[in-house]
Design a protein around this motif. Structure first.
Motif, PDB file in Angstrom:
ATOM      1  N   VAL A 173      19.926 -16.068 -10.474  1.00 25.74           N
ATOM      2  CA  VAL A 173      18.700 -15.486  -9.494  1.00 25.74           C
ATOM      3  C   VAL A 173      19.548 -15.108  -8.280  1.00 25.74           C
ATOM      4  O   VAL A 173      19.310 -14.242  -7.699  1.00 25.74           O
ATOM      5  N   THR A 174      20.029 -16.352  -7.555  1.00 25.99           N
ATOM      6  CA  THR A 174      20.573 -16.140  -6.242  1.00 25.99           C
ATOM      7  C   THR A 174      21.729 -15.062  -6.179  1.00 25.99           C
ATOM      8  O   THR A 174      21.702 -14.092  -5.134  1.00 25.99           O
ATOM      9  N   GLU A 175      22.663 -15.180  -7.249  1.00 26.40           N
ATOM     10  CA  GLU A 175      23.402 -14.259  -7.168  1.00 26.40           C
ATOM     11  C   GLU A 175      23.075 -12.802  -7.503  1.00 26.40           C
ATOM     12  O   GLU A 175      23.660 -11.665  -6.820  1.00 26.40           O
ATOM     13  N   LEU A 176      22.119 -12.407  -8.260  1.00 22.63           N
ATOM     14  CA  LEU A 176      21.742 -11.240  -8.614  1.00 22.63           C
ATOM     15  C   LEU A 176      20.737 -10.846  -7.343  1.00 22.63           C
ATOM     16  O   LEU A 176      20.897  -9.536  -7.092  1.00 22.63           O
ATOM     17  N   GLN A 177      20.057 -11.528  -6.716  1.00 19.82           N
ATOM     18  CA  GLN A 177      19.510 -10.910  -5.459  1.00 19.82           C
ATOM     19  C   GLN A 177      20.450 -10.668  -4.551  1.00 19.82           C
ATOM     20  O   GLN A 177      20.344  -9.527  -3.867  1.00 19.82           O
ATOM     21  N   ARG A 178      21.678 -11.291  -4.227  1.00 16.14           N
ATOM     22  CA  ARG A 178      22.799 -10.806  -3.596  1.00 16.14           C
ATOM     23  C   ARG A 178      23.377  -9.536  -3.694  1.00 16.14           C
ATOM     24  O   ARG A 178      23.715  -8.639  -2.998  1.00 16.14           O
ATOM     25  N   TYR A 179      23.846  -9.510  -5.109  1.00 19.49           N
ATOM     26  CA  TYR A 179      24.285  -8.334  -5.532  1.00 19.49           C
ATOM     27  C   TYR A 179      23.229  -7.033  -5.573  1.00 19.49           C
ATOM     28  O   TYR A 179      23.746  -5.929  -5.068  1.00 19.49           O
ATOM     29  N   ALA A 180      22.145  -7.104  -5.947  1.00 23.38           N
ATOM     30  CA  ALA A 180      21.452  -5.991  -5.723  1.00 23.38           C
ATOM     31  C   ALA A 180      21.291  -5.573  -4.180  1.00 23.38           C
ATOM     32  O   ALA A 180      21.040  -4.352  -4.079  1.00 23.38           O
ATOM     33  N   ALA A 181      20.926  -6.545  -3.371  1.00 19.56           N
ATOM     34  CA  ALA A 181      21.000  -6.051  -2.097  1.00 19.56           C
ATOM     35  C   ALA A 181      22.138  -5.250  -1.576  1.00 19.56           C
ATOM     36  O   ALA A 181      22.107  -4.474  -0.756  1.00 19.56           O
ATOM     37  N   SER A 182      23.266  -5.642  -1.921  1.00 16.87           N
ATOM     38  CA  SER A 182      24.669  -5.050  -1.777  1.00 16.87           C
ATOM     39  C   SER A 182      24.629  -3.520  -2.103  1.00 16.87           C
ATOM     40  O   SER A 182      25.417  -2.721  -1.731  1.00 16.87           O
ATOM     41  N   TYR A 241      -1.347 -18.019 -16.787  1.00 16.20           N
ATOM     42  CA  TYR A 241      -1.060 -17.250 -15.907  1.00 16.20           C
ATOM     43  C   TYR A 241      -1.833 -17.224 -14.335  1.00 16.20           C
ATOM     44  O   TYR A 241      -1.322 -17.447 -13.305  1.00 16.20           O
ATOM     45  N   GLU A 242      -3.163 -17.269 -14.488  1.00 16.85           N
ATOM     46  CA  GLU A 242      -4.038 -17.742 -13.156  1.00 16.85           C
ATOM     47  C   GLU A 242      -3.544 -18.928 -12.576  1.00 16.85           C
ATOM     48  O   GLU A 242      -3.552 -18.929 -11.554  1.00 16.85           O
ATOM     49  N   ARG A 243      -3.224 -20.180 -13.160  1.00 17.89           N
ATOM     50  CA  ARG A 243      -2.739 -21.421 -12.567  1.00 17.89           C
ATOM     51  C   ARG A 243      -1.371 -21.155 -11.981  1.00 17.89           C
ATOM     52  O   ARG A 243      -1.248 -21.761 -10.859  1.00 17.89           O
ATOM     53  N   ARG A 244      -0.648 -20.117 -12.495  1.00 14.90           N
ATOM     54  CA  ARG A 244       0.691 -20.119 -12.063  1.00 14.90           C
ATOM     55  C   ARG A 244       1.087 -18.917 -10.933  1.00 14.90           C
ATOM     56  O   ARG A 244       2.426 -18.818 -10.570  1.00 14.90           O
ATOM     57  N   MET A 245      -0.093 -17.932 -10.534  1.00 14.66           N
ATOM     58  CA  MET A 245       0.334 -16.881  -9.885  1.00 14.66           C
ATOM     59  C   MET A 245       0.823 -17.156  -8.642  1.00 14.66           C
ATOM     60  O   MET A 245       1.725 -16.456  -8.058  1.00 14.66           O
ATOM     61  N   GLU A 246       0.458 -18.095  -7.884  1.00 19.78           N
ATOM     62  CA  GLU A 246       0.688 -18.451  -6.147  1.00 19.78           C
ATOM     63  C   GLU A 246       2.295 -18.783  -6.515  1.00 19.78           C
ATOM     64  O   GLU A 246       3.135 -18.282  -5.794  1.00 19.78           O
ATOM     65  N   PRO A 247       2.570 -19.792  -7.144  1.00 20.74           N
ATOM     66  CA  PRO A 247       3.984 -20.291  -7.225  1.00 20.74           C
ATOM     67  C   PRO A 247       4.918 -19.138  -7.862  1.00 20.74           C
ATOM     68  O   PRO A 247       5.942 -18.918  -7.323  1.00 20.74           O
ATOM     69  N   ALA A 248       4.379 -18.259  -8.680  1.00 23.50           N
ATOM     70  CA  ALA A 248       5.318 -17.166  -9.432  1.00 23.50           C
ATOM     71  C   ALA A 248       5.600 -16.180  -8.357  1.00 23.50           C
ATOM     72  O   ALA A 248       6.373 -15.609  -7.894  1.00 23.50           O
ATOM     73  N   TYR A 249       4.374 -15.821  -7.373  1.00 22.77           N
ATOM     74  CA  TYR A 249       4.674 -14.763  -6.337  1.00 22.77           C
ATOM     75  C   TYR A 249       5.500 -15.227  -5.124  1.00 22.77           C
ATOM     76  O   TYR A 249       6.193 -14.607  -4.477  1.00 22.77           O
ATOM     77  N   ARG A 250       5.432 -16.370  -4.973  1.00 22.43           N
ATOM     78  CA  ARG A 250       6.085 -17.118  -3.877  1.00 22.43           C
ATOM     79  C   ARG A 250       7.716 -17.003  -4.380  1.00 22.43           C
ATOM     80  O   ARG A 250       8.603 -16.665  -3.571  1.00 22.43           O
ATOM     81  N   PHE A 251       8.002 -17.291  -5.615  1.00 24.27           N
ATOM     82  CA  PHE A 251       9.180 -17.139  -6.274  1.00 24.27           C
ATOM     83  C   PHE A 251       9.686 -15.861  -6.014  1.00 24.27           C
ATOM     84  O   PHE A 251      11.110 -15.569  -5.584  1.00 24.27           O
ATOM     85  N   GLU A 260      10.737 -15.197  -2.239  1.00 20.37           N
ATOM     86  CA  GLU A 260      11.939 -15.847  -1.865  1.00 20.37           C
ATOM     87  C   GLU A 260      13.147 -15.308  -2.211  1.00 20.37           C
ATOM     88  O   GLU A 260      14.266 -15.200  -1.887  1.00 20.37           O
ATOM     89  N   HIS A 261      12.977 -14.413  -3.447  1.00 20.10           N
ATOM     90  CA  HIS A 261      14.326 -13.895  -4.177  1.00 20.10           C
ATOM     91  C   HIS A 261      14.218 -12.487  -3.875  1.00 20.10           C
ATOM     92  O   HIS A 261      15.154 -11.721  -4.949  1.00 20.10           O
ATOM     93  N   LYS A 285      -4.220 -10.255  -5.363  1.00 15.78           N
ATOM     94  CA  LYS A 285      -3.280 -11.401  -5.139  1.00 15.78           C
ATOM     95  C   LYS A 285      -1.760 -10.809  -4.708  1.00 15.78           C
ATOM     96  O   LYS A 285      -1.296 -11.514  -3.728  1.00 15.78           O
ATOM     97  N   THR A 286      -1.525  -9.945  -5.760  1.00 18.07           N
ATOM     98  CA  THR A 286      -0.184  -9.227  -5.479  1.00 18.07           C
ATOM     99  C   THR A 286      -0.301  -8.523  -4.008  1.00 18.07           C
ATOM    100  O   THR A 286       0.753  -8.444  -3.137  1.00 18.07           O
ATOM    101  N   ALA A 287      -1.306  -7.815  -3.587  1.00 15.48           N
ATOM    102  CA  ALA A 287      -1.493  -7.289  -2.325  1.00 15.48           C
ATOM    103  C   ALA A 287      -1.339  -8.075  -1.326  1.00 15.48           C
ATOM    104  O   ALA A 287      -0.767  -7.959  -0.140  1.00 15.48           O
ATOM    105  N   GLU A 288      -1.932  -9.301  -1.263  1.00 13.06           N
ATOM    106  CA  GLU A 288      -1.845 -10.265  -0.267  1.00 13.06           C
ATOM    107  C   GLU A 288      -0.299 -10.966  -0.033  1.00 13.06           C
ATOM    108  O   GLU A 288      -0.102 -11.132   0.993  1.00 13.06           O
ATOM    109  N   ASN A 289       0.303 -10.641  -1.313  1.00 15.98           N
ATOM    110  CA  ASN A 289       1.876 -11.252  -1.034  1.00 15.98           C
ATOM    111  C   ASN A 289       2.718 -10.008  -0.883  1.00 15.98           C
ATOM    112  O   ASN A 289       4.045  -9.967  -1.069  1.00 15.98           O
ATOM    113  N   HIS A 290       2.133  -8.432  -0.523  1.00 12.95           N
ATOM    114  CA  HIS A 290       2.971  -7.540  -0.322  1.00 12.95           C
ATOM    115  C   HIS A 290       3.811  -7.177  -1.559  1.00 12.95           C
ATOM    116  O   HIS A 290       4.911  -6.852  -1.551  1.00 12.95           O
ATOM    117  N   LEU A 291       3.072  -7.290  -2.702  1.00 11.13           N
ATOM    118  CA  LEU A 291       3.854  -7.113  -3.963  1.00 11.13           C
ATOM    119  C   LEU A 291       3.257  -5.940  -4.795  1.00 11.13           C
ATOM    120  O   LEU A 291       1.961  -5.581  -4.708  1.00 11.13           O
TER     121      LEU A 291
END
Length: 706
Positions: A397-406, A424-434, A437-438, A473-479
Motif C-alpha cells: 500500500v505504501t509503495e503504491l501510494q508513493r509510486y502513483a503520486a510520482s 460494512y456499516e461497522r467498518r466504514m469509518e476505519p476503512a475511510y480513514r485508511f 491515510e493512503h 459518510k464518504t462526503a464527510e471524508n471528502h471521498l
C-alpha cells in the motif's frame, strides 16, 4: 315519474359530496393534470398531453398496518397552487445550467372516519412531465406508522410498446425485452441464469424506469425521484386494462416502510414527449431532488480511469491470492497462505497500470482484489468477509501510494462487501480513514450477493437508507463514491454530488463471461436505467474477441464493434468513465485510443441529435469550459446511415473533425475490430453522414482550428 325523481335525488346527493376537479397546466400548457376525488373519496389524477391522454384517471393510495389506509373516505380540506421558475448549476453534469420551471398543485385531503387525519398530495407539472408524491404532515393522530403497501396507479390509454426488464427486489442486471405491454410476463423475459442473486417479484412485474411508446408516437417514461427512506418502486402490469400499479420491496417481516410524521414518499415521475430525444434531454428527475447538501465541492473531480479489473473478468487473473477455502477473517494468517500465482492486484502489476494512466493523462487506477478475504467471499452468506484495511502480502500500500503520486495518478479504492452490509456499516469509518491515510479519494463499493441483515433486499428501505449513509459518510471524508449492485438511481447525485456513478444495470462485463449484451442493449439503457443518473458501464473494450485469454472464453466476445465502444463514452453519460481494456490492447490500437485520451467527462452542453429506443442514438456534447465537441452515434443489430448537421458548432469557426468509424466490412459478430479514422475541416454549416455497421457506431471529436 317517482323512479326518475329518485335517480335525480341520488345524483344530486352524490354531487354535493364530490369535490370539483382541480386542473393545472404546465408552464407552456403542453400538459394538463387533473386531480379529483371519486364518489368514494378516493384521490385520482389524470394526465393529458394536448388532446392526447397520457394517463387515464388513476387512483392514489398508501395502505398502513394496523390502522386505516390513506386510500378512501377523503374530502378536500385545502388546495394550493403556485408557479416556480429558477435556474441552477450542477456541480458536474451534462449541461452547464438547468431550468427548474413548473406549476405546483398541493391538495390536502382529510378523512373524517379516521379522526380527521390529513394527507397532502403534491404535484409538480413541467412541460416534459409530472412528479407527484404523498406527504404525511405531523398531526395528533399520526406519529409512527408502517406502510403495508402503496397502490399508485398509472392507467394507460392503450397497449403501448414497452421496453422492460423483469421486476426483481435484488438485481437490475436482466436483459431488456421489447413487447406490447399486454405481453409482459416472466416467460417473455430473456433468460439470465448468470445472475447469481435473483428475487423475481412475479410474472407481471417490471422494473422502473419503464419506457413506453404509443402507436401514435407519444413517448412515456415512468420512474421515481429522490428515493430516500422508502423502498424502491417496481410496477405490476395488468395487460388486459393496460394498467400499472406500484409494487414496493418488502423487508423480512413483509412491511414496506417504517415512517414517522412528518414524512413523505419519493416522487413518482412521468416524463412525456412526442419525440424520443426530448425524453433523454429531460431534467425533470434531477429537478425533483433537493439541492446539494455539500457546501464545499471543489474536491469532487470527474475523471477517467483504468483498472486491474478486466483481466479478472476474462480469466487472465483472479481477485483471490490463494486457493484456500473456509477462510475466517479474524483467525487466518494470510501471510502464510500459499499464493497460486494468478493474483492480479499485486504491486508490480498495479504499477504497470499506473504507468499507463500517467502516460495517457488518465486520472485514476482502480484496484480490485487488493484486500484479504476473496478466497471464499461469494455465496456463503457469511458476516465477516472483508475488513477493508488489510492488504494481501503482495500488495504494498505504501509503495503504491508513493509510486502513483510520482506519476500524478490517484488509486481508486474497492470495497466489495459481498452483501454483508452490517459488516460494512461497522467498518466504514476505519476503512475511510485508511483511504485518507493512503491517498485514496474515490471508492467503488460492491453489493454482490444476498443481503445481511438476512431477509433484507437490495431495493428495500433499509438498504436505500444505507446507500444514502454511504454517500453522506464518504462526503464527510471528502471521498467520491461509485456504487455497484445498488438500487437504481433516482437523481440523488444532485443532492450528493460526490456520488459520481452507479452500476445498477447489466454492464459491459456481462460480455466477458455470459451470453452477453445484445447489440440493442446500449440503445435502450439511456431510455431506462440512465434516466435516473449516470452509469459506470465500463466501455472501451478494443480486443472484442476473448478466446485468446483462457479456454473458458471460447466463443465469448463483446457484442459491439470497436468504434461503438468509443461512441459509448458520449452516449452513455457518466462523470466517471473507465478505459476498461488491458494496457497492452490499447497499445495495439493506439490511434483509436486517442479518442479516449481526448473525450471529456464533464460537459457544458448536451444535444440529442437522433434517437429511437432499441434502435439508434446520436448524442453530441460540449466539453466543460472549452469549444470542443464530442459526438457518439450507435445502432442496434442493423446497419444505418446517420446524417448529422453540425449546426451546434460556433458560427464563423473552423474545426478539425476526427471521425472514428466502423471499417468498410465491420460487423459486430463477424468483423468487430475493423475501424478507420479520417479527418476533415468543418464549420457549423457542414454535415456528416456516418455509416454505422451492424452493432456498430461512430465517435467524432471536433476541435477548433487556430
Amino acid at each position: 315519474m317517482k323512479y326518475r325523481f329518485s335517480i335525480l335525488l341520488v345524483a344530486a346527493t352524490l354531487l354535493r359530496f364530490v369535490a370539483p376537479a382541480q386542473t393545472i397546466h404546465s408552464p407552456s400548457r403542453k400538459l394538463a393534470l387533473t386531480f379529483q376525488l371519486s364518489p368514494a373519496g378516493e384521490p385520482t389524477y389524470e394526465l393529458k398531453y394536448g388532446a392526447r391522454t397520457v394517463v387515464r384517471p388513476s387512483r392514489l393510495a398508501v395502505l398502513l398496518q394496523d390502522q386505516p389506509g390513506f386510500d378512501k373516505g377523503f374530502t378536500i380540506a385545502n388546495v394550493d397552487s403556485s408557479r416556480h421558475d429558477d435556474t441552477w448549476a450542477p456541480v458536474w453534469g451534462e449541461v452547464k445550467q438547468i431550468r427548474n420551471h413548473y406549476q405546483e398543485l398541493a391538495v390536502t385531503v382529510q378523512q373524517a372516519a379516521a379522526q380527521n387525519r390529513q394527507l397532502v398530495l403534491r404535484f409538480r407539472l413541467f412541460d416534459d412531465g409530472v412528479g407527484f408524491r404523498y406527504e404525511f404532515p405531523e398531526q395528533a393522530n399520526l406519529k409512527y406508522f408502517t406502510v403495508s403497501d402503496e397502490k399508485t396507479e398509472f392507467n394507460l390509454p392503450a397497449d403501448h410498446r414497452a421496453f422492460w426488464m423483469r421486476g426483481d427486489y435484488d438485481t437490475n442486471e436482466y436483459l431488456y425485452s421489447t413487447t406490447k405491454l399486454s405481453e409482459v410476463s416472466a416467460a417473455a423475459a430473456k433468460p439470465t441464469p448468470e445472475i447469481a442473486t435473483q428475487t423475481p417479484i412475479g410474472p407481471n412485474a417490471v422494473q422502473t424506469p419503464l419506457m413506453l411508446k404509443s402507436a401514435d408516437g407519444l413517448y412515456v417514461n415512468i420512474h421515481e425521484a429522490a428515493l430516500v427512506n422508502y423502498p424502491a418502486m417496481a410496477l405490476l402490469v395488468n395487460g388486459a386494462t393496460h394498467g400499472l400499479t406500484s409494487q414496493l420491496c418488502p423487508d423480512a417481516t413483509g412491511a414496506k416502510a417504517y415512517l414517522q410524521a412528518p414524512a413523505h414518499t419519493p416522487w413518482r415521475t412521468i416524463v412525456v414527449a412526442d419525440n424520443a430525444p426530448a425524453i433523454l434531454a429531460s431534467k425533470l428527475i434531477l429537478n425533483l431532488n433537493e439541492p446539494s447538501k455539500l457546501t464545499d465541492t471543489g474536491w469532487i473531480k470527474p475523471q477517467k480511469y483504468v483498472g486491474v479489473w478486466w483481466e479478472m473478468q476474462i480469466n487472465k487473473g483472479t481477485w483471490s491470492y490463494s486457493d484456500a477455502n473456509n477462510i475466517k477473517l479474524a483467525d487466518t494468517d494470510f501471510s502464510k497462505l500459499k499464493p497460486h500465482g494468478r493474483h492480479a492486484a499485486n504491486t508490480a502489476n498495479v504499477k504497470r497500470y499506473i504507468d499507463f494512466a500517467g502516460k495517457n493523462g488518465l486520472q485514476g487506477v482502480l484496484v480490485e482484489g487488493w484486500n484479504v478475504g476473496w478466497e471464499d467471499w461469494f455465496g456463503n452468506w457469511k458476516e465477516e468477509v472483508f475488513d477493508f484495511v488489510t492488504p494481501y502480502p503482495d500488495f504494498d500500500v505504501t509503495e503504491l501510494q508513493r509510486y502513483a503520486a510520482s506519476k500524478n495518478v490517484k488509486l481508486i479504492m474497492h470495497h466489495e462487501n459481498s452483501g454483508s452490509v452490517t459488516n460494512y456499516e461497522r467498518r466504514m469509518e476505519p476503512a475511510y480513514r485508511f483511504m485518507r491515510e493512503h491517498g485514496y479519494d474515490a471508492v467503488k463499493t460492491g453489493y454482490v450477493g444476498r443481503i445481511i441483515p438476512r431477509g433484507e433486499h437490495h431495493d428495500g428501505q433499509w438498504m436505500v437508507n444505507h446507500y444514502v449513509r454511504v454517500a453522506q459518510k464518504t462526503a464527510e471524508n471528502h471521498l467520491m463514491v461509485d456504487m455497484h449492485e445498488p438500487v437504481r438511481p433516482t437523481g440523488l447525485h444532485r443532492t450528493y454530488p460526490n456520488w459520481l456513478a452507479n452500476e445498477a444495470a447489466r454492464g459491459n462485463e456481462f460480455n466477458a463471461w455470459s451470453a452477453g449484451n445484445s447489440p440493442e442493449h446500449e440503445t435502450i439503457l439511456p431510455f431506462t436505467r440512465l434516466m435516473g443518473g449516470p452509469m459506470d458501464y465500463t466501455p472501451g473494450i478494443f480486443q472484442i474477441k476473448l478466446d485468446q485469454y483462457a479456454p473458458q472464453n471460447k466463443g465469448k466476445q463483446v457484442h459491439t464493434t470497436l468504434a461503438k465502444q468509443l461512441a459509448l463514452y458520449v452516449t452513455m453519460y457518466s462523470p466517471l468513465q473507465m478505459a476498461a481494456d488491458l494496457p497492452e490492447n490499447y497499445a495495439k490500437f493506439d490511434d483509436a485510443f486517442q479518442f479516449i485520451r481526448d473525450v471529456a467527462v464533464d460537459w457544458d452542453d448536451t444535444r440529442i441529435l437522433a434517437a429511437e429506443p432499441g434502435d439508434y442514438l446520436t448524442t453530441v456534447r460540449q466539453a466543460k469550459g472549452k469549444d470542443e465537441w464530442y459526438l457518439g452515434s450507435i445502432t442496434d443489430e442493423n446497419a444505418r446511415q446517420q446524417p448529422v448537421k453540425l449546426d451546434f458548432l460556433t458560427p464563423g469557426r473552423r474545426y478539425t473533425a476526427t471521425i472514428y468509424a466502423d471499417g468498410k466490412d465491420a460487423d459486430w459478430a463477424k468483423n468487430p475490430m475493423a475501424y478507420r479514422i479520417t479527418r476533415q475541416v468543418v464549420t457549423n454549416r457542414s454535415a456528416l453522414t456516418l455509416r454505422l455497421a451492424p452493432g456498430g457506431g461512430a465517435a467524432v471529436s471536433f476541435k477548433p482550428l487556430p
